[in-house]
Design an enzyme around this catalytic site. Structure first.
Site, short mmCIF file in Angstrom:
data_model
loop_
_atom_site.label_atom_id
_atom_site.label_comp_id
_atom_site.label_asym_id
_atom_site.label_seq_id
_atom_site.Cartn_x
_atom_site.Cartn_y
_atom_site.Cartn_z
N GLY A 152 0.84 -1.20 0.00
CA GLY A 152 0.00 0.00 0.00
C GLY A 152 0.87 1.24 0.00
O GLY A 152 2.04 1.17 0.36
N GLY A 177 0.40 5.75 0.34
CA GLY A 177 -0.52 6.88 0.43
C GLY A 177 0.33 8.12 0.57
O GLY A 177 1.08 8.27 1.52
N GLY A 178 0.30 8.93 -0.43
CA GLY A 178 1.01 10.22 -0.32
C GLY A 178 2.46 10.03 0.03
O GLY A 178 3.26 9.55 -0.76
N PHE A 179 2.79 10.29 1.28
CA PHE A 179 4.19 10.40 1.66
C PHE A 179 4.71 9.10 2.30
O PHE A 179 5.77 9.08 2.88
CB PHE A 179 4.35 11.54 2.67
CG PHE A 179 3.38 11.42 3.81
CD1 PHE A 179 2.14 12.04 3.77
CD2 PHE A 179 3.68 10.66 4.92
CE1 PHE A 179 1.23 11.91 4.81
CE2 PHE A 179 2.78 10.51 5.96
CZ PHE A 179 1.56 11.14 5.91
N ALA A 180 3.91 8.01 2.20
CA ALA A 180 4.37 6.79 2.86
C ALA A 180 4.24 5.61 1.92
O ALA A 180 3.36 5.57 1.07
CB ALA A 180 3.54 6.53 4.11
N LYS A 181 5.14 4.65 2.10
CA LYS A 181 5.05 3.37 1.39
C LYS A 181 4.89 2.30 2.47
O LYS A 181 5.52 2.38 3.53
CB LYS A 181 6.36 3.16 0.62
CG LYS A 181 6.46 1.86 -0.16
CD LYS A 181 7.84 1.65 -0.75
CE LYS A 181 8.13 2.64 -1.85
NZ LYS A 181 9.41 2.29 -2.53
N VAL A 182 4.01 1.33 2.23
CA VAL A 182 3.78 0.27 3.22
C VAL A 182 4.15 -1.06 2.61
O VAL A 182 3.65 -1.39 1.53
CB VAL A 182 2.31 0.26 3.69
CG1 VAL A 182 2.10 -0.80 4.77
CG2 VAL A 182 1.89 1.63 4.21
N LYS A 206 5.48 0.66 7.58
CA LYS A 206 5.13 1.96 6.95
C LYS A 206 6.40 2.80 6.94
O LYS A 206 6.93 3.14 8.00
CB LYS A 206 4.03 2.64 7.76
CG LYS A 206 3.51 3.95 7.17
CD LYS A 206 2.34 4.46 8.01
CE LYS A 206 1.83 5.80 7.54
NZ LYS A 206 0.69 6.29 8.36
N ASP A 266 -10.39 11.54 10.48
CA ASP A 266 -10.26 11.14 9.07
C ASP A 266 -10.84 9.75 8.85
O ASP A 266 -10.26 8.90 8.16
CB ASP A 266 -8.79 11.18 8.62
CG ASP A 266 -8.65 11.23 7.10
OD1 ASP A 266 -7.55 10.96 6.59
OD2 ASP A 266 -9.68 11.52 6.42
N1 LIG Z 1 -5.29 3.37 2.71
C1 LIG Z 1 -4.32 2.47 3.28
C2 LIG Z 1 -3.12 2.27 2.37
C3 LIG Z 1 -2.10 1.43 3.09
O1 LIG Z 1 -1.72 2.15 4.26
C4 LIG Z 1 -1.50 1.48 5.42
C5 LIG Z 1 -1.56 0.09 5.50
C6 LIG Z 1 -1.32 -0.52 6.72
C7 LIG Z 1 -1.39 -1.96 6.84
C8 LIG Z 1 -1.47 -2.85 5.82
N2 LIG Z 1 -1.51 -4.06 6.35
N3 LIG Z 1 -1.46 -3.93 7.70
C9 LIG Z 1 -1.39 -2.64 8.01
C10 LIG Z 1 -1.04 0.23 7.86
C11 LIG Z 1 -0.99 1.59 7.78
C12 LIG Z 1 -1.21 2.22 6.56
C13 LIG Z 1 -1.17 3.69 6.55
O2 LIG Z 1 -1.10 4.29 7.61
N4 LIG Z 1 -1.17 4.30 5.34
C14 LIG Z 1 -1.05 5.67 5.18
C15 LIG Z 1 -1.84 6.56 5.90
C16 LIG Z 1 -1.69 7.93 5.69
C17 LIG Z 1 -0.77 8.42 4.81
C18 LIG Z 1 0.03 7.53 4.11
C19 LIG Z 1 -0.10 6.16 4.29
#
Ligand SMILES: [NH3+]CCCOc1cc(-c2cn[nH]c2)ccc1C(=O)Nc1ccccc1
Length: 335
Positions: free
Chosen positions: A18, A20-25, A40, A132
């Site tokens: 996953g 989102g914007g400024f993060a890669k998961v 993250k 949010d």
């Molecule tokens: N909309 C979710 C996209 C994937 O993001 C996450 C996945 C997991 C995850 C996936 N599997 N288990 C936990 C845990 C946290 C995030 C997250 O915090 N994403 C994010 C939020 C705000 C800005 C940028 C990135």
């Protein structure tokens, strides 16, 4: 040469799950337990003005321990990056699940919404407003249980949940009228509104307030004008209408929501919103860690209870996860 040297020997990184914007998961395996986690990864140089969101999220997630909130296991900060080691949710976003089924039947929507209300009741009780709430921030674990993520915009008012906030934040389609009007608002009340939008999305498969033109969208939200498809039952329409009250003082509160007949239908008990996680340490996990580290049990307990959100904290929580899943409470490698 590893891209992420700070994780070497601790986590074995796999594919990106996953972003989102400024993060890669990314999916990863915790080396000592073999358990899957979500990592993250955020680059400080790309964060820019978003940096406060990360410190907000870390501080909040360290205080939150609930079965419907994605658990934080470890925080690694380097000169250039933040790594948040989080509970893995293999079934992805609730958003994608709704899209895959067009919309949910009442019984299924009720199961998800009860879990969402429990998570929000818990964070409000601890003194946080999420601000949010939306299907993209609700993930599903292997048993399709809800796990709330992204506390980057949450607020913990200094004077408690009865203190007013003023920051304009969140996603417009889920934002309460008082928030988009730039008025002072209560975090609990804007989360209640967002839950109304969420419930509508679960039952309809589309949003109550939607418009490509942002000022048209704001106008619809401010007046609370939305249509109710013919498949909605009278009870669900009544609950949605009570959540999507333009006047925040007339909006249904969490205590009333917890025992609302639409939510208790078929369950006959109010929603159990308190955390199911135990406060005291688990003996089996402490013993395994003390043997692994060659430490006395009492010293191991003291070190774990510092809750430094280091590798020891992560290993403790992941041993607990193994026990919850009925796996042996054992660590894989010797030091
Ligand atoms: N909309 C979710 C996209 C994937 O993001 C996450 C996945 C997991 C995850 C996936 N599997 N288990 C936990 C845990 C946290 C995030 C997250 O915090 N994403 C994010 C939020 C705000 C800005 C940028 C990135």
């Amino acid at each position: 040469m590893s891209l992420y040297p700070e994780l070497k020997g601790l986590y074995h990184l796999r594919e990106t799950i996953g972003s989102g914007g400024f993060a890669k998961v990314k999916l990863a395996y915790h080396a000592l337990t073999g358990e899957k986690v979500a990592v993250k990864i955020m680059d400080k140089r790309q964060l820019g003005p978003e940096l406060p969101r990360v410190t907000t999220e870390i501080a909040a997630m360290k205080e939150l321990c609930h079965h419907h909130i994605c658990k934080l296991f470890q925080v690694i900060e380097t000169e250039t990056r933040f790594y948040l080691i989080l509970e893995y949710c293999p079934e992805g976003e609730l958003f994608d699940y709704i899209v895959s089924k067009d919309r949910l039947e009442e019984d299924e929507a009720r199961i998800f919404f009860r879990q969402i209300v429990a998570a929000v009741a818990y964070i409000h009780d601890v003194g946080f407003a999420h601000r949010d709430l939306k299907p993209e921030n609700l993930l599903l674990d292997e048993e399709q249980n809800i796990k709330l993520i992204d506390f980057g915009l949450c607020a913990k008012p200094k004077g408690g949940m009865s203190s007013y906030l003023a920051t304009l934040c969140g996603s417009p389609a889920y934002a309460a009228p008082e928030l988009i009007a730039g008025k002072q608002y209560l975090g609990s009340e804007v989360d209640q509104w967002s839950m109304g939008v969420l419930l509508y999305a679960l039952l309809c498969g589309f949003l109550p307030f939607d418009d490509e033109n942002i000022s048209q969208l704001y106008k619809k939200i401010k007046h609370g004008t939305y249509s109710s498809p013919e498949w909605l039952s009278e009870e669900s329409k009544e609950l949605i209408a009570h959540l999507l009250q333009v006047d925040p003082k007339r909006r249904i509160t969490i205590p009333d929501l917890l025992q609302h007949e639409w939510l208790t239908h078929g369950f006959n008990v109010p929603i159990e919103w308190q955390s199911k996680y135990k406060k005291n340490l688990d003996d089996d996990c402490v013993i395994e860690l003390s043997v692994h580290h060659g430490k006395k049990r009492v010293d191991m307990e003291d070190e774990i209870q510092e809750w430094k959100y280091d590798y020891l904290t992560a290993t403790y929580f992941l041993l607990l996860e193994k026990k919850r899943k009925g796996k042996p409470v054992r660590l894989l490698l010797k030091p």
